[in-house]
Design a protein around this motif. Structure first.
Motif, mmCIF file in Angstrom:
data_model
loop_
_atom_site.group_PDB
_atom_site.id
_atom_site.type_symbol
_atom_site.label_atom_id
_atom_site.label_comp_id
_atom_site.label_asym_id
_atom_site.label_seq_id
_atom_site.Cartn_x
_atom_site.Cartn_y
_atom_site.Cartn_z
ATOM 1 N N UNK A 193 0.825 -1.339 -0.043
ATOM 2 C CA UNK A 193 -0.020 0.164 0.128
ATOM 3 C C UNK A 193 0.833 1.287 0.036
ATOM 4 N N UNK A 194 2.000 1.153 0.513
ATOM 5 C CA UNK A 194 2.804 2.213 0.639
ATOM 6 C C UNK A 194 3.878 2.473 -0.243
ATOM 7 N N UNK A 195 4.738 1.593 -0.680
ATOM 8 C CA UNK A 195 5.732 1.621 -1.712
ATOM 9 C C UNK A 195 5.664 0.752 -2.975
ATOM 10 N N UNK A 196 6.053 1.184 -3.878
ATOM 11 C CA UNK A 196 6.184 0.527 -5.297
ATOM 12 C C UNK A 196 7.098 -0.686 -4.848
ATOM 13 N N UNK A 197 6.973 -1.936 -5.620
ATOM 14 C CA UNK A 197 7.738 -2.944 -5.084
ATOM 15 C C UNK A 197 9.257 -2.900 -5.692
ATOM 16 N N UNK A 198 9.269 -2.097 -6.698
ATOM 17 C CA UNK A 198 10.708 -1.627 -7.175
ATOM 18 C C UNK A 198 11.665 -0.719 -6.129
ATOM 19 N N UNK A 199 11.036 -0.017 -5.378
ATOM 20 C CA UNK A 199 11.672 0.888 -4.155
ATOM 21 C C UNK A 199 11.921 -0.237 -3.119
ATOM 22 N N UNK A 200 11.201 -1.100 -2.864
ATOM 23 C CA UNK A 200 11.214 -2.079 -1.930
ATOM 24 C C UNK A 200 12.597 -2.886 -2.224
ATOM 25 N N UNK A 201 12.780 -3.394 -3.329
ATOM 26 C CA UNK A 201 14.077 -4.354 -4.034
ATOM 27 C C UNK A 201 15.125 -3.380 -3.773
ATOM 28 N N UNK A 202 14.957 -1.858 -4.193
ATOM 29 C CA UNK A 202 16.233 -1.192 -3.885
ATOM 30 C C UNK A 202 16.624 -0.846 -2.594
ATOM 31 N N UNK A 229 8.309 -13.578 1.153
ATOM 32 C CA UNK A 229 8.024 -12.259 1.383
ATOM 33 C C UNK A 229 7.621 -11.398 0.155
ATOM 34 N N UNK A 230 8.748 -11.602 -0.662
ATOM 35 C CA UNK A 230 8.646 -10.771 -1.997
ATOM 36 C C UNK A 230 7.260 -11.412 -2.753
ATOM 37 N N UNK A 231 6.935 -12.604 -2.782
ATOM 38 C CA UNK A 231 5.834 -13.073 -3.392
ATOM 39 C C UNK A 231 4.392 -12.402 -2.956
ATOM 40 N N UNK A 232 4.251 -12.305 -1.661
ATOM 41 C CA UNK A 232 3.140 -11.648 -1.000
ATOM 42 C C UNK A 232 3.189 -10.220 -1.051
ATOM 43 N N UNK A 254 -0.970 -5.878 -6.691
ATOM 44 C CA UNK A 254 -1.852 -5.571 -7.898
ATOM 45 C C UNK A 254 -3.396 -5.275 -7.304
ATOM 46 N N UNK A 255 -4.085 -4.470 -8.062
ATOM 47 C CA UNK A 255 -5.458 -4.156 -7.578
ATOM 48 C C UNK A 255 -6.323 -5.313 -7.449
ATOM 49 N N UNK A 256 -7.358 -5.376 -6.521
ATOM 50 C CA UNK A 256 -8.225 -6.371 -6.224
ATOM 51 C C UNK A 256 -9.637 -6.315 -7.129
ATOM 52 N N UNK A 257 -10.087 -5.172 -7.297
ATOM 53 C CA UNK A 257 -11.499 -5.261 -7.833
ATOM 54 C C UNK A 257 -11.459 -4.793 -9.482
ATOM 55 N N UNK A 263 -9.214 0.641 -14.452
ATOM 56 C CA UNK A 263 -8.679 1.888 -14.143
ATOM 57 C C UNK A 263 -7.133 1.912 -14.431
ATOM 58 N N UNK A 264 -6.399 1.133 -13.786
ATOM 59 C CA UNK A 264 -4.956 0.800 -14.042
ATOM 60 C C UNK A 264 -4.471 0.379 -15.280
ATOM 61 N N UNK A 265 -5.287 -0.352 -15.824
ATOM 62 C CA UNK A 265 -5.014 -0.763 -17.280
ATOM 63 C C UNK A 265 -5.106 0.135 -18.338
ATOM 64 N N UNK A 266 -6.105 1.378 -18.116
ATOM 65 C CA UNK A 266 -6.222 2.293 -18.852
ATOM 66 C C UNK A 266 -5.297 3.699 -18.767
ATOM 67 N N UNK A 267 -4.242 3.328 -17.792
ATOM 68 C CA UNK A 267 -3.716 4.375 -16.911
ATOM 69 C C UNK A 267 -2.963 5.368 -18.043
ATOM 70 N N UNK A 268 -3.263 6.615 -18.157
ATOM 71 C CA UNK A 268 -2.510 7.523 -19.345
ATOM 72 C C UNK A 268 -1.359 7.824 -18.415
ATOM 73 N N UNK A 269 0.084 7.620 -19.046
ATOM 74 C CA UNK A 269 1.059 8.162 -18.285
ATOM 75 C C UNK A 269 1.598 9.549 -18.335
ATOM 76 N N UNK A 270 0.620 10.190 -19.384
ATOM 77 C CA UNK A 270 1.075 11.741 -19.583
ATOM 78 C C UNK A 270 1.796 11.852 -20.718
#
Length: 85
Positions: A30-39, A48-51, A57-60, A66-73
């Motif tokens: 909820x707080x950090x992207x996985x990439x930041x956790x790895x770094x 722990x990584x798997x969980x 990933x989103x649940x609903x 919403x995330x699959x149509x996310x516009x990166x700008x």
């Protein structure tokens, strides 16, 4: 038994508490992207990584859409200056 009597749980069904691993992994996701956790951390045990990835990933269905149509700008190259619109 008391919860089933009160109608909180279906009869014959018990609810097991969430594991500490899942609670912690969900809070991290909820707080950090996985990439930041790895770094940030050198060694993260694979379970722990798997969980964390699971909870990242989103649940609903609504959130997935919403995330699959996310516009990166980033602009469409064809719509940019000098490009055909």
């Amino acid at each position: 038994a008391a919860a089933a009597t009160l109608g909180l749980l279906p009869l014959g069904k018990t609810q097991s508490p969430e594991s500490l691993l899942d609670i912690a992994a969900r809070r991290v996701a909820e707080k950090w992207p996985f990439q930041r956790v790895e770094e940030r951390f050198e060694r993260i045990p694979e379970p722990v990584q798997r969980r964390i990835v699971y909870w990242s990933f989103p649940r609903s269905e609504r959130e997935i859409c919403m995330y699959s149509s996310f516009n990166t700008g980033a602009e469409d190259p064809a719509a940019g200056p000098g490009g055909a619109a």
